[in-house]
Design a protein around this motif. Structure first.
Motif, PDB file in Angstrom:
ATOM      1  N   ILE A 382      40.020  44.773  53.401  1.00 52.51           N
ATOM      2  CA  ILE A 382      39.935  45.267  52.030  1.00 52.51           C
ATOM      3  C   ILE A 382      40.836  44.445  51.114  1.00 52.51           C
ATOM      4  O   ILE A 382      40.440  44.045  50.006  1.00 52.51           O
ATOM      5  N   SER A 383      42.067  44.177  51.549  1.00 54.93           N
ATOM      6  CA  SER A 383      43.003  43.382  50.753  1.00 54.93           C
ATOM      7  C   SER A 383      42.500  41.963  50.563  1.00 54.93           C
ATOM      8  O   SER A 383      42.560  41.403  49.465  1.00 54.93           O
ATOM      9  N   HIS A 384      41.979  41.357  51.635  1.00 54.17           N
ATOM     10  CA  HIS A 384      41.469  39.982  51.540  1.00 54.17           C
ATOM     11  C   HIS A 384      40.324  39.897  50.532  1.00 54.17           C
ATOM     12  O   HIS A 384      40.288  38.990  49.688  1.00 54.17           O
ATOM     13  N   VAL A 385      39.389  40.827  50.623  1.00 53.72           N
ATOM     14  CA  VAL A 385      38.222  40.777  49.743  1.00 53.72           C
ATOM     15  C   VAL A 385      38.628  41.021  48.293  1.00 53.72           C
ATOM     16  O   VAL A 385      38.193  40.311  47.378  1.00 53.72           O
ATOM     17  N   LEU A 386      39.469  42.036  48.057  1.00 55.94           N
ATOM     18  CA  LEU A 386      39.855  42.358  46.687  1.00 55.94           C
ATOM     19  C   LEU A 386      40.667  41.232  46.045  1.00 55.94           C
ATOM     20  O   LEU A 386      40.348  40.778  44.938  1.00 55.94           O
ATOM     21  N   LEU A 391      39.747  38.885  42.808  1.00 55.14           N
ATOM     22  CA  LEU A 391      40.805  38.567  41.845  1.00 55.14           C
ATOM     23  C   LEU A 391      41.355  37.154  41.970  1.00 55.14           C
ATOM     24  O   LEU A 391      42.006  36.663  41.050  1.00 55.14           O
ATOM     25  N   LYS A 392      41.127  36.532  43.143  1.00 57.73           N
ATOM     26  CA  LYS A 392      41.625  35.173  43.397  1.00 57.73           C
ATOM     27  C   LYS A 392      43.143  35.101  43.158  1.00 57.73           C
ATOM     28  O   LYS A 392      43.651  34.185  42.518  1.00 57.73           O
ATOM     29  N   ARG A 393      43.846  36.075  43.747  1.00 62.74           N
ATOM     30  CA  ARG A 393      45.293  36.176  43.568  1.00 62.74           C
ATOM     31  C   ARG A 393      46.057  36.076  44.880  1.00 62.74           C
ATOM     32  O   ARG A 393      47.244  36.387  44.931  1.00 62.74           O
TER      33      ARG A 393
END
Length: 410
Positions: A382-386, A391-393
């Protein structure tokens, strides 16, 4: 004195009375009595000079290796899920900032997704072969008529549902499956679906609300757990897609195209702050539960715990919250020993310890040192995708406070 290790020295008194197979005192410490061993470990973790301790207690070893000779920690409130023996963990250096993996001395089970004990290896073999699932469900009969010709577009999904869908499809064996056997395979993956806890279950429910999939918990046999809160259950449990493989592919392509071109549906940017906060909460709750479990503390009051953790993430990053939670856990372990209280009391004390720490940090304007991600709690899909895709952050969701995570330019 280091808070975490007062408890460890205290627990040593129970070591020799525990019927643990293969447990023995290191030969270099065999000449010490129980009280001397207590004294040695207490003074070591209090920071006394190691060379002086070696001389006083007549121990012949490298000063840097002294902690390796100490007996393991017995987690008297935690038992092995396979043989009911007490779980143990090796000692760590007093300068270490990491937690060790608990393991069972009887069957060698480890509290990690990479456990190589006989039970876990046999379970993985069974799951991989699909024998358990085939013996319980006739997949063809169960899934017949489940796939509907639904037309779902990216605009029909919330931002959380879109992120959850992409994340689920990137988990092992899901992308091209019509029936998903949710099992230990998810937890054995290098990247878990979601942080441990209730959030993974919540996301699956929300995908069901979007009519993307069905969870057949009403058809589960009595010996089956319902769909696991953290995608980590002992027996596989199938969920079924409500849309065809072609429809899934088109939907995913539509989401990825909108993300790549920066053309989010109008409601997605408005939902971003809530999603960022919910994920941050899930990550610090995962670490909070881990720290409590490592110290043998039971679950604390859910409402009070949630209020405290939400207070922490108002002004601090997840990495900084890790630091405060770690300090609170050590204080609770110390309190358990000093007050000789019930473990539940110490668990509730941990809530207040974390809150007092953050209150002081705010009042005195402390520069809170962030922690790194724990190796036992890897970054979720979930963190990787978001943060990587949407967000590309990078890992800003872990390293930055919520108010510093800017919305994407649309």
């Amino acid at each position: 004195m280091s808070d975490n290790y007062v408890l460890q020295a205290y627990i040593w008194r129970f070591c020799l009375r525990c019927p643990m197979p293969n447990f023995s005192i290191h030969p270099k410490l065999a000449h010490l009595s129980d009280s001397q061993m207590d004294n040695l470990m207490t003074r070591y973790y209090a920071g006394e000079t190691i060379v002086d301790l070696l001389g006083e207690f007549k121990i012949d070893c490298n000063p840097h290796h002294l902690f390796k000779l100490f007996p393991p920690i017995i987690h008297s409130f935690l038992v092995c899920p396979h043989c009911d023996a007490a779980m143990m963990s090796p000692r760590i250096s007093r300068s270490a900032h990491y937690e060790t993996t608990m393991r069972c001395f009887q069957c060698r089970h480890e509290d990690t997704s990479r456990c190589k004990c006989d039970h876990c290896r046999n379970r993985r073999t069974t799951l991989d072969s699909g024998k358990v699932l085939r013996n319980v469900f006739d997949i063809k009969n169960a899934s017949s008529g489940q796939t509907e010709k639904l037309s779902i577009q990216p605009d029909n999904l919330t931002l959380e549902q879109a992120v959850a869908l992409l994340s689920l499809l990137r988990c092992p064996g899901v992308a091209y499956a019509d029936v998903i056997a949710v099992s230990a395979a998810f937890s054995m993956a290098t990247v878990p679906f979601a942080p441990k806890g209730n959030y993974g279950h919540t996301l699956i429910q929300k995908l069901g609300q979007a009519k993307l999939l069905s969870v057949l918990n009403s058809a589960a046999p009595d010996n089956f757990s319902v769909f696991g809160n953290e995608l980590r259950i002992e027996t596989p449990f199938p969920i079924f897609w409500n849309i065809s493989r072609t429809s899934r592919t088109n939907l995913i392509h539509g989401i990825e195209q909108r993300v790549a071109q920066g053309e989010w549906p109008r409601h997605w940017p408005e939902q971003l702050p809530d999603l960022v906060r919910v994920l941050a909460f899930a990550e610090i709750k995962e670490f909070y539960d881990y720290c409590a479990k490592q110290r043998g503390l039971p679950a604390s009051a859910p409402r009070s715990t949630s209020m405290m953790l939400n207070n922490l993430i108002q002004d601090y990053s997840v990495a900084q919250c890790y630091r405060m939670i770690y300090a609170g856990a050590k204080a609770a372990a110390d309190f358990l020993v000093r007050a000789s209280c019930a473990p539940q009391h110490a668990a509730n004390y941990m809530i207040g310890a974390c809150q007092r720490w953050v209150d002081r940090a705010r009042a005195e304007n402390w520069e809170v040192t962030p922690f790194h991600r724990h190796h036992e709690l890897p970054r979720s899909m979930i963190s990787h995708v978001l943060y990587d895709d949407f967000l590309k952050r990078g890992d800003d969701g872990f390293n930055l406070a919520l108010d510093k995570i800017a919305r994407p330019k649309m």
